[in-house]
Enzyme design. Structure first.
Site, PDB file in Angstrom:
ATOM      1  CB  THR A 195     107.299  57.481  75.014  1.00 42.27           C
ATOM      2  OG1 THR A 195     108.223  57.910  74.036  1.00 42.27           O
ATOM      3  CG2 THR A 195     107.834  56.266  75.726  1.00 42.27           C
ATOM      4  CB  THR A 204     107.394  60.169  77.975  1.00 43.42           C
ATOM      5  OG1 THR A 204     107.005  60.783  76.729  1.00 43.42           O
ATOM      6  CG2 THR A 204     106.740  60.952  79.100  1.00 43.42           C
TER       7      THR A 204
END
Length: 319
Positions: free
Chosen positions: A169, A220
């Site tokens: 991410t 993330t």
């Protein structure tokens, strides 16, 4: 009111970064941080800076966002993104969007052009059309690597969980010279996920949170775990109790690990401009710029520092 020194921090995802991808990941987060910092140095807003930094990583196939996103069970790219403005807690997000290059741009439009905060799938697509965002063929977002991995995960004896450790991410947080903070996060999600699966990224308080009274955070890692503890908001709670960004981040990541067995990483900046990049995974690519110094790393304890001018000249030569 004293002018703030602008700060930007970016991450390119927590997990396991394979050796041959290290250099690309490092260069990608550095490029994103320098671009975002460029916006801030010209007096731009934290909001513009985080959007620019994330857009830069969406366009970089090294990361699991935009071009380079992992594929769902059907072999398609479905992306999630969020952006948040610390000034008034406005936020915009999109989930399960296909066939656009930069979901973060669409999230920003949701925030600014609608009364809503989250648009999904077909509705997000209709909104993108209405806003004149060009549709691109889904294949354009698919890299050879994503397809290879998707195939591997389909094999009977494969363990997709093993692959999920390499997540990627992307996100950014910033504080501008006015003292406003913002966060942005964007992802392709989990490899071989069910169609329509939405993780933490599009969820306010999980994938990111920004509030001028405390700071900004982007997360993330394992989305479902992050959602269970509402990780970004948890870090803000700890900062509101007086913890530094680093202690708040470590405390929240530690809680996520012990309580639900989840690993991840976070970037944080507080309202005073102190920042942290912390992770419980093996690695997380990150970069930060403050006081015209660039900081970056991938491994725990790794931290390189370079003057921004030097980094920019290296950048133009291809880092």
């Amino acid at each position: 009111l004293g002018r703030m020194q602008p700060v930007i921090v970016v991450h390119g995802g927590a997990g396991r970064i394979f050796k041959e991808r290290e250099e690309g990941s490092r260069a990608g987060v550095v490029r994103a941080a320098l671009r975002g910092y460029g916006v801030l140095k010209q007096g731009g807003s934290a909001l513009d800076a985080v959007e620019e930094a994330v857009r830069s990583m969406e366009d970089d196939p090294h990361f699991n966002a935009g071009c380079g996103s992992v594929l769902n069970e059907k072999g398609e790219v479905e992306m999630d993104a969020i952006i948040m403005d610390g000034k008034n807690l406005d936020s915009g997000a999109v989930s399960a969007v296909k066939c656009i290059a930069n979901p973060i741009k669409l999230a920003r439009l949701v925030m600014e052009k609608t009364k809503h905060m989250l648009l999904t799938d077909h509705g997000a697509q209709l909104f993108a059309q209405a806003m004149g965002i060009p549709e691109i063929p889904g294949e354009k977002l698919i890299t050879e690597r994503s397809r290879e991995r998707w195939k591997k995960n389909l094999e009977a004896d494969s363990n997709p969980e093993e692959f999920q450790k390499d997540l990627g991410t992307v996100g950014a947080v910033a504080i501008d010279s006015e003292g406003n903070v913002a966060c942005a996060t964007s992802t392709g999600g989990l490899s071989n996920k069910l169609i329509g699966r939405v993780g933490d990224t599009a969820c306010i308080g999980s994938g990111g949170y920004a509030d001028n009274d405390s700071g900004a955070t982007s997360t993330t890692g394992h989305g479902e775990s992050i959602m269970k503890v509402v990780l970004a908001r948890l870090i803000h709670y700890h900062m509101e109790q007086g913890m530094s960004p680093q202690v708040a981040a470590d405390t929240a990541l530690d809680y996520m690990k012990t309580r639900v067995g989840g690993l991840g990483g976070v970037i944080v900046v507080n309202k005073a401009g102190d920042w942290a990049a912390r992770f419980s995974t093996k690695q997380m690519s990150w970069a930060a710029v403050k006081d015209d110094n660039l900081h970056y790393g991938i491994y725990a304890g790794e931290r390189h520092i370079k003057p921004v001018d030097e980094a920019l000249s290296l950048e133009s030569e291809g880092f």
